[in-house]
Enzyme design. Structure first.
Site, short mmCIF file in Angstrom:
data_model
loop_
_atom_site.label_atom_id
_atom_site.label_comp_id
_atom_site.label_asym_id
_atom_site.label_seq_id
_atom_site.Cartn_x
_atom_site.Cartn_y
_atom_site.Cartn_z
N GLU A 56 70.93 -76.32 -64.72
CA GLU A 56 71.04 -77.67 -65.31
C GLU A 56 70.93 -77.60 -66.84
O GLU A 56 71.67 -78.29 -67.55
CB GLU A 56 69.97 -78.58 -64.72
CG GLU A 56 70.27 -78.95 -63.26
CD GLU A 56 69.03 -79.32 -62.47
OE1 GLU A 56 68.00 -79.66 -63.08
OE2 GLU A 56 69.09 -79.26 -61.22
N TYR B 21 60.41 -82.03 -61.33
CA TYR B 21 60.29 -81.09 -60.22
C TYR B 21 58.85 -80.97 -59.70
O TYR B 21 58.65 -80.92 -58.48
CB TYR B 21 60.86 -79.73 -60.61
CG TYR B 21 62.37 -79.67 -60.52
CD1 TYR B 21 62.99 -79.29 -59.35
CD2 TYR B 21 63.16 -80.02 -61.61
CE1 TYR B 21 64.38 -79.24 -59.25
CE2 TYR B 21 64.54 -79.98 -61.53
CZ TYR B 21 65.15 -79.59 -60.35
OH TYR B 21 66.52 -79.56 -60.26
#
Length: 424
Positions: A140, A98
């Site tokens: 997730e 990310y």
């Protein structure tokens, strides 16, 4: 959610960012893959990058999330986040990726918008990005934990135990864990990711619905994607590899099942399962589950295809419909149906072969075949129908509009998209 100052800045700059989002995301991917070519080789779908659909999906998700924060400051777009998180978990996206995405995305924004990107703008959009990223990371992690993935790797070797050629274009692969351990639990409608090593060394990943879960294994059905089409897209790399190179005994790396478009564990209301082409794979999995559990729900299965010969699981649809207490199938073929009038049964329409008719009991009376494109407004949908859709996005847009015209509320219409989700 957003701080008041950031909300003010995002509201003022959202039109400019949205207007330039295609240019921003194009530049973002160029920068990302130049710095990290392994991501294009082993994570991102090279076909979707070539045709631009992945860029459109990223643009849509960012704009949708930002707009939701402004319009509904006390909530999050959880449905959108859940869908993205399931895809990410299935692909093996990691938390440490990310910041990499953030670095190259913000570099692209600064390049495209120039002097308009002040420190305040960067801070505001950074807040948007990390609100979305942290929400996805949390979901997730939960999904991977529930799937029993403890070491950060979702991939597990499976042996190809069998292959069935459903049509000229579709093959079914039976997969069994290479380590002999039990298969993971799945829900009707879920999918797995399959990773294959292509001749150039790339480890490309694609997602395929579970078309069944036989004892001790998983079952996926893959349509070979040819080159061309309206966009002139290249041939499907992974589907082509599976069709030409995988015949039995090979090892494939497969993720646990994921996906949020699933049949609920309970419920007795009427169901509509509508599909086109290879979109029938999650539907036949749902239908098999309903038959195996002896469901007495009112079930309408609607499928559209080019012809009976290109319709995967045609015989299975006939057989499963006959097993259910209150199920009918509605079929539309663009060519070769041999039926023009509503109400013609399977045998009357000349669609089923002798083997189909012999295996289905009284199911022939429950299957109607029509020529042309699917038109759900011709059906008498029961009140309280919940609909599940899968197929090409233009098909699902058209069918969703038909359902809304029939009075089915938007909240009762669920859809599954493979490839980038451009929304309906």
């Amino acid at each position: 959610m957003l701080s008041p100052k950031s909300a003010e800045t995002v509201r003022a700059t959202l039109p400019a960012v949205s207007g330039a989002i295609d240019e921003i995301t194009t530049l973002f991917y160029e920068k990302l893959f130049a710095a990290h070519p392994e991501l294009l080789r082993d994570l991102f779908n090279r076909g979707n990058q070539a045709n631009g659909s992945q860029r459109q999906a990223l643009a849509g998700s960012i704009a949708t999330f930002a707009r939701h924060l402004l319009d509904h400051p006390d909530s999050r777009p959880d449905a959108m986040l859940a869908r993205i998180a399931h895809k990410h978990a299935s692909l093996g996206v990691r938390e440490d990726q990310y910041p990499v995405v953030r670095e190259h995305l913000f570099a692209a924004i600064a390049k495209v918008l120039g002097e308009a990107v002040t420190d305040d703008v960067v801070r505001a959009w950074d807040e948007v990005y990390w609100l979305m990223a942290h929400a996805l990371i949390a979901v997730e992690k939960r999904l991977l934990r529930e799937a029993g993935v403890r070491d950060g790797s979702a991939w597990r070797p499976y042996r190809v135990a069998g292959r069935v050629q459903e049509t000229d274009e579709v093959a079914t692969f039976l997969l069994r864990p290479a380590d002999g351990a039990p298969v993971p639990v799945s829900r009707p409608g879920q999918y797995v990711s399959v990773q294959v090593q292509l001749p150039d060394g790339a480890r490309q990943i694609r997602q395929y619905s579970l078309s069944g879960q036989p004892d001790g294994g998983l079952q996926i059905s893959v349509k070979r994607v040819p080159a061309g089409g309206p966009s002139g897209a290249p041939a499907g790399e992974v589907s082509g590899y599976l069709h030409t190179q995988v015949h039995g005994g090979e090892t494939l790396y497969v993720s646990p099942p994921f996906g949020d478009v699933v049949l609920p564990d309970d419920g007795d209301g009427p169901l509509l399962l509508a599909s086109a082409g290879i979109g029938c794979t999650p539907m036949v999995g749902m239908l098999a589950h309903l038959a195996a559990t002896g469901s007495r729900r009112r079930i309408i299965t609607a499928h559209a295809d080019r012809s009976p010969a290109t319709h995967p699981f045609r015989t299975d649809l006939h057989r499963l419909t006959g097993k259910l207490a209150d199920a009918t199938a509605e079929l539309w073929y663009e060519e070769g149906a041999g039926v023009e009038e509503e109400g013609a049964g399977w045998e009357t329409g000349g669609v089923a072969d002798a083997a189909d008719a012999g295996d289905a009991g009284d199911a022939g009376d429950a299957v109607t075949v029509r020529s042309g494109l699917m038109d759900l407004t011709r059906l008498a949908l029961p009140a309280g129908t919940t609909a599940y859709l899968c197929g090409p996005v233009p098909f699902m847009k058209a069918v969703r509009a038909q359902l809304l015209d029939c009075g089915v509320p938007s909240a009762a219409i669920h859809y599954e998209v493979f490839g980038p989700d451009l929304g309906l």
